[in-house]
Design an enzyme around this catalytic site. Structure first.
Site, PDB file in Angstrom:
ATOM      1  N   HIS A 190       7.257  -1.125  11.931  1.00 31.74           N
ATOM      2  CA  HIS A 190       7.776  -1.749  10.710  1.00 31.74           C
ATOM      3  C   HIS A 190       7.060  -1.322   9.439  1.00 31.74           C
ATOM      4  CE1 HIS A 190       4.209  -4.299  10.902  1.00 31.74           C
ATOM      5  NE2 HIS A 190       4.482  -4.686   9.675  1.00 31.74           N
ATOM      6  N   ARG A 191       5.887  -0.711   9.546  1.00 28.68           N
ATOM      7  CA  ARG A 191       5.099  -0.400   8.346  1.00 28.68           C
ATOM      8  C   ARG A 191       5.835   0.579   7.428  1.00 28.68           C
ATOM      9  NH1 ARG A 191       0.156  -3.282   7.343  1.00 28.68           N
ATOM     10  NH2 ARG A 191      -0.703  -3.855   9.358  1.00 28.68           N
TER      11      ARG A 191
END
Length: 347
Positions: free
Chosen positions: A206-207
């Site tokens: 998700h980063r």
């Protein structure tokens, strides 16, 4: 009576807050006001955590999700400030390194309300990460800084921050101990996905550094797909990653993609997997708590002790250290009690 206003907005914060909120409820000398910024607005990443972790519904829900960092943080700052001006709590309690964290810290500091930061002192030393900026600024306006490790204490000392700094262990460990047994009793997600315990990989992505460009996301997905040749790779799909893949024309072929899961289902997936591949700081630690080897899909990690103890490694170019050892710094599962004792002593 000490009134604590807690600001949360994202999955890892719900988990940490659950442990501390449980401890607050057990004390007659404390009360809590919960503010949910809405940073994680998907029901599977927000509402389900409140239900499963038995957190009381938030007193205030700002409903601020999506948009750029500046716009989101500014709207949160405005909303939190209004609540603080109306209620004037004794403390503002914040967690981690999100936009919700920095908004809560700045709103309180400007109104001269003391800030208590859980998970203080973490550093990736990569200032291209928005989270790193949030961590540094939050720590420098906090009155009490609750560090999960001695390394975090050392990081703060190098920046000249020594007053109000305490090593208390990791509240996420408190939460894991409370939830793991419950997950074993109630979650059937491994069976529902027709997975064999010990014979699948769990991944989360998700980063921003892994999703903001086609090249970076394609590189991560290629790595996961290569892993999937040997055994299934289960990927609870974060909304940001889903949107980025669609934007860049990338697919998840050969991966076992599922919707975001609740905390207990995530505990069950961690409990049953063979290994973890993630860019999440929280999941790195949860992998260790379940004693699962973890590969961090980044160039650095804030949780350097997981690498030193042989449970974690960085993606590309590093391998696991051996032999694997336990990490004493994370405490004994009673970090929440230490935090509240220190807040009471600081009055």
């Amino acid at each position: 009576m000490t009134t604590i206003l807690t600001v949360v907005g994202a999955r890892p914060q719900f988990i940490k807050a659950a442990a501390v909120s449980r401890a607050i409820r057990a004390r007659d000398s404390m009360s809590e006001i919960m503010v949910h910024t809405g940073q994680h607005f998907d029901a599977n990443m927000s509402d389900v955590f409140f239900d499963e972790l038995e957190i009381a519904p938030p007193t205030h829900h700002l409903g601020i999700g999506g948009g750029g960092h500046g716009r989101m943080t500014g709207r949160m700052l405005e909303g939190i400030e209004e609540i603080l001006e109306a209620g004037r709590p004794d403390w503002v309690l914040i967690y981690g390194d999100t936009n919700s964290t920095i908004a809560g810290a700045l709103a309180a500091a400007k109104l001269h309300i003391p800030v208590a930061h859980v998970e203080a002192g973490l550093r990736s030393f990569n200032k291209r990460m928005p989270e790193e900026i949030n961590r540094v600024l939050t720590d420098h306006v906090s009155t009490l800084l609750f560090c999960p490790t001695q390394a975090a204490v050392g990081n703060l000392a190098k920046e000249g921050v020594t007053t109000g700094v305490h090593h208390v262990g990791d509240v996420m460990y408190d939460a894991t101990l409370n939830a793991r047994a419950k997950a074993r009793e109630t979650s059937d997600i491994v069976g529902q996905l027709r997975l064999e315990p010990g014979k699948y990989v769990l991944s989360t992505v998700h980063r921003a550094e892994n999703t903001e460009s086609r090249e970076s996301l394609e590189s991560v997905l290629d790595y996961l797909k290569a892993k999937a040749v040997g055994m299934p790779v289960v990927l609870p799909l974060h909304p940001r990653t889903s949107a980025a893949a669609k934007k860049h024309g990338l697919d998840f072929d050969s991966l076992t993609v599922i919707d975001p899961v609740g905390y207990l289902d995530m505990m069950a997936l961690l409990d049953g997997c063979a290994e973890v591949l993630t860019d999440s700081g929280g999941v790195q630690k949860e992998a260790y708590f379940h004693r699962k080897p973890c590969t961090t899909l980044r160039k650095e990690t804030e949780w350097v002790e997981t690498i030193e103890a042989g449970w974690n490694r960085l993606w590309k170019g590093t391998d696991f250290k051996s032999p694997r050892t336990n990490i004493a710094d994370y405490g004994d599962g009673k970090s929440a009690e230490q935090i509240l004792n220190l807040i009471e002593m600081a009055r």
